[in-house]
Design a protein around this motif. Sequence first.
Motif, PDB file in Angstrom:
ATOM      1  N   ASN A 244     143.402  89.619 119.541  1.00 61.30           N
ATOM      2  CA  ASN A 244     143.569  89.750 118.188  1.00 61.30           C
ATOM      3  C   ASN A 244     144.977  90.033 117.944  1.00 61.30           C
ATOM      4  O   ASN A 244     145.193  90.104 116.551  1.00 61.30           O
ATOM      5  CB  ASN A 244     142.504  90.362 117.355  1.00 61.30           C
TER       6      ASN A 244
ATOM      7  N   CYS B 127     141.592  94.838 112.092  1.00 64.51           N
ATOM      8  CA  CYS B 127     142.065  93.749 113.212  1.00 64.51           C
ATOM      9  C   CYS B 127     140.814  92.899 113.393  1.00 64.51           C
ATOM     10  O   CYS B 127     140.096  92.487 114.565  1.00 64.51           O
ATOM     11  CB  CYS B 127     142.388  94.094 114.469  1.00 64.51           C
ATOM     12  N   THR B 128     140.284  92.057 112.380  1.00 61.75           N
ATOM     13  CA  THR B 128     139.132  91.444 112.370  1.00 61.75           C
ATOM     14  C   THR B 128     139.348  89.991 111.819  1.00 61.75           C
ATOM     15  O   THR B 128     139.721  89.869 110.507  1.00 61.75           O
ATOM     16  CB  THR B 128     137.927  92.040 111.886  1.00 61.75           C
TER      17      THR B 128
ATOM     18  N   TYR C 177     133.109  94.723 104.180  1.00 61.97           N
ATOM     19  CA  TYR C 177     133.108  93.638 104.880  1.00 61.97           C
ATOM     20  C   TYR C 177     131.910  93.156 105.429  1.00 61.97           C
ATOM     21  O   TYR C 177     131.148  93.927 106.185  1.00 61.97           O
ATOM     22  CB  TYR C 177     133.902  93.732 105.997  1.00 61.97           C
TER      23      TYR C 177
END
Length: 208
Positions: free
Chosen positions: A75, A156-157, A184
Motif C-alpha cells: 500500500n 493506510c487503507t 471507518y
Amino acid sequence: MPLYKTITPNRETTVKIWKIKESYDALMVGVDLTSNSLKRVLSMKSELHQRGFLSVRHLLKAFGYADADLFYDQNGKPHLKDGKQISITHSFNFSAVIVSDLIVGIDIEKQRDKIGVIAHKFIDYELDYLNNTANDYINKLTVIWCIKESLYKLFCTPGLSFKQHCLAIPFEINDEETIAWIDYKSRKHRYNIEFLEFEGFTCAYAIA
C-alpha cells in the motif's frame, strides 16, 4: 548538517525535521543508497523532489538507520526492518521523519491561500467550527489538511476518505495539539495530534 528541529512527544516517539539548504550533489554525499533508491532518485525529473528524497535519507541516518533499513508495503506505507513505526514527509524545502514504537503518521505542508479553493474536498464536520473570514482560516485549513494526511498515512487503507472518514476536533492555532478520529466501517479510532508552524509551513503528526 541542517537538522532544523528534534521533537520528543513521548518516550516512544521522536520527530526530526530537516531544512533542505544543500544542493543535490551535496546531499548525495554521506548516504549509502540501495540500488532501487538510486534508480528512483535518478529517475526524478524535479531536483526539488530529488533533494527531498535525499534529505529523508539524511534524517534516517540521524536516527541511526541506513536506506537499506527502510522498505515499503503493497500500500506504499514505509516500514523499518527493526519493527519500529515510521512516517515520512517533505514539502518544498522541509522534510520530516517520525519514528516510534506506536503507530504514527506525519505531514508537512506550505501555507498557501489556494488551500481555501480545495477546502470543500477534504472538510465536512470541521465546517461547524471554521470561520472562513477569520485571519487564521488558511492556517487552520493547513493544520486540518496535515492532520488528515497524517491519519491517512498511518491508517493506510484503500478507500479511506479525508472528508468522510477523518475528523479533526476543534482547536486553536496556539493549542498546538488536538484529537482526531477515523470513523471507518462502523469502527472509530482515536489519535492524539500535535502540530506546529514555522517559516510559513505547518507540520502535524498523529500518534495512536
